[in-house]
Write an enzyme that holds these catalytic residues in place. Sequence first.
Site, PDB file in Angstrom:
ATOM      1  N   GLY A 166       1.026  -1.349  -0.058  1.00  0.00           N
ATOM      2  CA  GLY A 166      -0.138  -0.223  -0.489  1.00  0.00           C
ATOM      3  C   GLY A 166       1.308   1.303  -0.197  1.00  0.00           C
ATOM      4  O   GLY A 166       1.791   1.459  -0.709  1.00  0.00           O
TER       5      GLY A 166
ATOM      6  N   LEU B 246       2.553   2.842   2.628  1.00  0.00           N
ATOM      7  CA  LEU B 246       4.100   3.135   3.490  1.00  0.00           C
ATOM      8  C   LEU B 246       5.178   1.584   2.792  1.00  0.00           C
ATOM      9  O   LEU B 246       5.599   2.299   1.914  1.00  0.00           O
ATOM     10  CB  LEU B 246       3.753   3.222   4.856  1.00  0.00           C
ATOM     11  CG  LEU B 246       4.885   3.652   5.179  1.00  0.00           C
ATOM     12  CD1 LEU B 246       5.306   4.889   4.781  1.00  0.00           C
ATOM     13  CD2 LEU B 246       4.555   3.935   6.805  1.00  0.00           C
ATOM     14  N   GLY B 247       4.457   1.009   2.574  1.00  0.00           N
ATOM     15  CA  GLY B 247       4.957  -0.001   1.604  1.00  0.00           C
ATOM     16  C   GLY B 247       5.193  -0.608   0.039  1.00  0.00           C
ATOM     17  O   GLY B 247       6.468  -0.717   0.060  1.00  0.00           O
TER      18      GLY B 247
ATOM     19  N   ASN C 133       2.108   2.355  12.753  1.00  0.00           N
ATOM     20  CA  ASN C 133       1.396   2.782  13.665  1.00  0.00           C
ATOM     21  C   ASN C 133       0.789   3.063  15.014  1.00  0.00           C
ATOM     22  O   ASN C 133       0.085   2.122  15.384  1.00  0.00           O
ATOM     23  CB  ASN C 133       0.255   4.353  12.997  1.00  0.00           C
ATOM     24  CG  ASN C 133       0.785   5.583  13.883  1.00  0.00           C
ATOM     25  OD1 ASN C 133       1.428   5.792  14.008  1.00  0.00           O
ATOM     26  ND2 ASN C 133      -0.150   6.781  12.583  1.00  0.00           N
TER      27      ASN C 133
ATOM     28  N   LYS D 104       4.302   9.789  19.184  1.00  0.00           N
ATOM     29  CA  LYS D 104       2.652  10.249  17.833  1.00  0.00           C
ATOM     30  C   LYS D 104       1.858   9.441  18.271  1.00  0.00           C
ATOM     31  O   LYS D 104       1.363   9.961  17.639  1.00  0.00           O
ATOM     32  CB  LYS D 104       4.502   9.040  16.752  1.00  0.00           C
ATOM     33  CG  LYS D 104       3.094   9.452  16.044  1.00  0.00           C
ATOM     34  CD  LYS D 104       4.196   8.908  14.796  1.00  0.00           C
ATOM     35  CE  LYS D 104       3.825   9.365  13.184  1.00  0.00           C
ATOM     36  NZ  LYS D 104       3.496   8.044  12.200  1.00  0.00           N
TER      37      LYS D 104
ATOM     38  N   ASN E  84      -1.231  12.303  18.317  1.00  0.00           N
ATOM     39  CA  ASN E  84      -1.888  11.313  17.231  1.00  0.00           C
ATOM     40  C   ASN E  84      -3.697  11.746  18.543  1.00  0.00           C
ATOM     41  O   ASN E  84      -5.123  12.003  17.855  1.00  0.00           O
ATOM     42  CB  ASN E  84      -2.558  10.055  17.072  1.00  0.00           C
ATOM     43  CG  ASN E  84      -3.305   9.680  16.257  1.00  0.00           C
ATOM     44  OD1 ASN E  84      -3.970   9.252  16.798  1.00  0.00           O
ATOM     45  ND2 ASN E  84      -2.424   9.171  14.921  1.00  0.00           N
TER      46      ASN E  84
ATOM     47  N   ASN F  58      -6.197  13.975  16.708  1.00  0.00           N
ATOM     48  CA  ASN F  58      -7.031  13.099  15.277  1.00  0.00           C
ATOM     49  C   ASN F  58      -8.067  13.000  15.926  1.00  0.00           C
ATOM     50  O   ASN F  58      -9.677  13.171  15.221  1.00  0.00           O
ATOM     51  CB  ASN F  58      -5.996  12.137  14.986  1.00  0.00           C
ATOM     52  CG  ASN F  58      -5.015  11.941  13.914  1.00  0.00           C
ATOM     53  OD1 ASN F  58      -4.419  13.357  14.469  1.00  0.00           O
ATOM     54  ND2 ASN F  58      -4.493  10.972  13.303  1.00  0.00           N
TER      55      ASN F  58
HETATM   56  P1  NAP Z   1      -2.531   1.411   2.632  1.00  0.00           P
HETATM   57  O1  NAP Z   1      -2.609   1.834   1.771  1.00  0.00           O
HETATM   58  O2  NAP Z   1      -3.613   0.780   3.822  1.00  0.00           O
HETATM   59  O3  NAP Z   1      -1.470  -0.256   3.279  1.00  0.00           O
HETATM   60  C1  NAP Z   1      -2.207  -1.452   3.930  1.00  0.00           C
HETATM   61  C2  NAP Z   1      -1.167  -2.658   2.720  1.00  0.00           C
HETATM   62  O4  NAP Z   1      -1.275  -4.000   3.440  1.00  0.00           O
HETATM   63  C3  NAP Z   1      -2.800  -2.237   1.547  1.00  0.00           C
HETATM   64  O5  NAP Z   1      -2.073  -2.912   0.344  1.00  0.00           O
HETATM   65  C4  NAP Z   1      -3.027  -3.889   1.995  1.00  0.00           C
HETATM   66  O6  NAP Z   1      -3.723  -4.822   0.792  1.00  0.00           O
HETATM   67  C5  NAP Z   1      -2.039  -4.591   2.398  1.00  0.00           C
HETATM   68  N1  NAP Z   1      -2.443  -6.190   2.946  1.00  0.00           N
HETATM   69  C6  NAP Z   1      -3.490  -5.799   4.376  1.00  0.00           C
HETATM   70  N2  NAP Z   1      -3.380  -7.271   4.555  1.00  0.00           N
HETATM   71  C7  NAP Z   1      -2.531  -7.779   3.750  1.00  0.00           C
HETATM   72  C8  NAP Z   1      -2.242  -9.244   4.157  1.00  0.00           C
HETATM   73  N3  NAP Z   1      -3.014 -10.469   4.786  1.00  0.00           N
HETATM   74  N4  NAP Z   1      -1.798 -10.054   2.744  1.00  0.00           N
HETATM   75  C9  NAP Z   1      -0.851  -9.163   1.874  1.00  0.00           C
HETATM   76  N5  NAP Z   1      -1.340  -7.897   2.343  1.00  0.00           N
HETATM   77  C10 NAP Z   1      -1.959  -7.236   2.441  1.00  0.00           C
HETATM   78  O7  NAP Z   1      -1.669   1.761   4.273  1.00  0.00           O
HETATM   79  P2  NAP Z   1      -0.493   2.376   5.014  1.00  0.00           P
HETATM   80  O8  NAP Z   1      -1.083   4.318   4.852  1.00  0.00           O
HETATM   81  O9  NAP Z   1       0.659   2.525   3.939  1.00  0.00           O
HETATM   82  O10 NAP Z   1      -0.451   2.397   6.050  1.00  0.00           O
HETATM   83  C11 NAP Z   1       0.740   1.237   6.676  1.00  0.00           C
HETATM   84  C12 NAP Z   1       1.152   1.229   8.372  1.00  0.00           C
HETATM   85  O11 NAP Z   1       1.772   1.889   7.778  1.00  0.00           O
HETATM   86  C13 NAP Z   1      -0.456   1.937   9.271  1.00  0.00           C
HETATM   87  O12 NAP Z   1      -0.329   1.638  10.438  1.00  0.00           O
HETATM   88  C14 NAP Z   1      -0.397   3.404   9.332  1.00  0.00           C
HETATM   89  O13 NAP Z   1      -0.455   4.120  10.067  1.00  0.00           O
HETATM   90  C15 NAP Z   1       1.850   3.312   9.261  1.00  0.00           C
HETATM   91  N6  NAP Z   1       1.956   4.840   8.350  1.00  0.00           N
HETATM   92  C16 NAP Z   1       1.166   4.952   7.814  1.00  0.00           C
HETATM   93  C17 NAP Z   1       1.892   5.971   7.063  1.00  0.00           C
HETATM   94  C18 NAP Z   1       1.391   6.993   5.744  1.00  0.00           C
HETATM   95  O14 NAP Z   1       1.609   8.192   5.080  1.00  0.00           O
HETATM   96  N7  NAP Z   1       0.695   6.111   3.788  1.00  0.00           N
HETATM   97  C19 NAP Z   1       2.538   6.983   7.574  1.00  0.00           C
HETATM   98  C20 NAP Z   1       3.496   6.613   8.833  1.00  0.00           C
HETATM   99  C21 NAP Z   1       2.855   5.590   9.153  1.00  0.00           C
HETATM  100  P3  NAP Z   1      -5.069  -4.386  -0.535  1.00  0.00           P
HETATM  101  O15 NAP Z   1      -4.189  -3.275  -1.371  1.00  0.00           O
HETATM  102  O16 NAP Z   1      -4.887  -5.629  -1.072  1.00  0.00           O
HETATM  103  O17 NAP Z   1      -5.458  -4.112   0.763  1.00  0.00           O
END
Ligand code: NAP
Length: 305
Positions: A11, A13-14, A105, A184, A188, A192
């Site tokens: 997603g 961050l990944g 997070n 953090k 939040n 939030n």
């Molecule tokens: P996201 O965009 O929703 O991405 C999460 C990903 O995990 C999605 O691609 C989802 O797949 C995948 N996933 C869920 N279950 C799975 C499984 N069983 N097998 C394989 N993939 C799976 O979330 P995000 O924003 O990157 O956030 C991830 C974490 O980082 C959270 O805890 C968030 O709070 C933290 N974080 C994010 C940011 C940011 O800017 N985004 C910054 C700091 C911290 P699908 O696409 O198939 O649903």
Amino acid sequence: MTVTWHVLGAGSLGGLWAARLFRAGMPLRIVLRNPGRLADYHAAGGLSLTEDGMTNLYPVPAELPDAAAPIRRLLVACKAYDAEAAIAEVAPRLSNGSEILLLQNGLGSQQAIAARWPESRCVFVSSTEGAYRQADFQIVHAGQGQNWLGEPNHRNPPPWLDELVAAGIPHDWTADILGKLWRKLALNCAINPLTVLHDCRNGELLIHREQLHTLCNELREILTACNQGDAARGLEEEVLRVIEATANNYSSMHQDVRSGRRTEISFLLGQACQAARQHGLAAVELHKLLEQLQTFLHRHGLPAD
Ligand code: NAP
């Protein structure tokens, strides 16, 4: 020999981590949840990353959780509520001495994972970078930040931090990762939920100064009771600074709710309230906030955990 990175959760961050590691030449595979998502990914041609208005496509190899190769380094980039179940799907592939990096997070999910897979070295990461998905597998790097890495019981940084340097991933090793995560979490909790309940941008919270003050006091008491005195120091001042610096922004929780996405409330406000209960603290305002937020989420058809 360089260890292959397996990125679970492609997603926001990944995807950001995977694209940067891939273009730096690190061996890397992303793990997608099922054949449908793998087909979607192949149709997209790879991961695209937009930075400073420039978009590049990176054909990062992808696989399913039940692929054959053992996993030595797993970067878990799912939401906190998905992380443990997602790891369970690849757990049979984790090799002896494997490393699991947890980007979630809040708190709670990391501890549950570390307890369930004690043979693995679990590195907790607190990220202040910002990324979002404009479409599946299309990531926008929206905010510069830092990634703090550390382990609650392990003081030595791992040798592979050099790979993050090579990939241009901003990071620092900290002996106090729990302090970073608690701080953090507290920021939040103060900001939030209120933006959701008042349906407002961060800056508009300044008219609720009294409520912010009470919340910060309660959070400070909780952090102190949890031996996180450093994370408690100057909390209210920082809350106000963040609100002013991000006055025009909608918080991530506000964006999640408005887009109909599940929040990570159990790992944020829920954790603060749970810690308060464990330490016999009333935290009246935080509990009230949690209840109001849960009611709000129910009313909007979203999970309240
Ligand atoms: P996201 O965009 O929703 O991405 C999460 C990903 O995990 C999605 O691609 C989802 O797949 C995948 N996933 C869920 N279950 C799975 C499984 N069983 N097998 C394989 N993939 C799976 O979330 P995000 O924003 O990157 O956030 C991830 C974490 O980082 C959270 O805890 C968030 O709070 C933290 N974080 C994010 C940011 C940011 O800017 N985004 C910054 C700091 C911290 P699908 O696409 O198939 O649903």
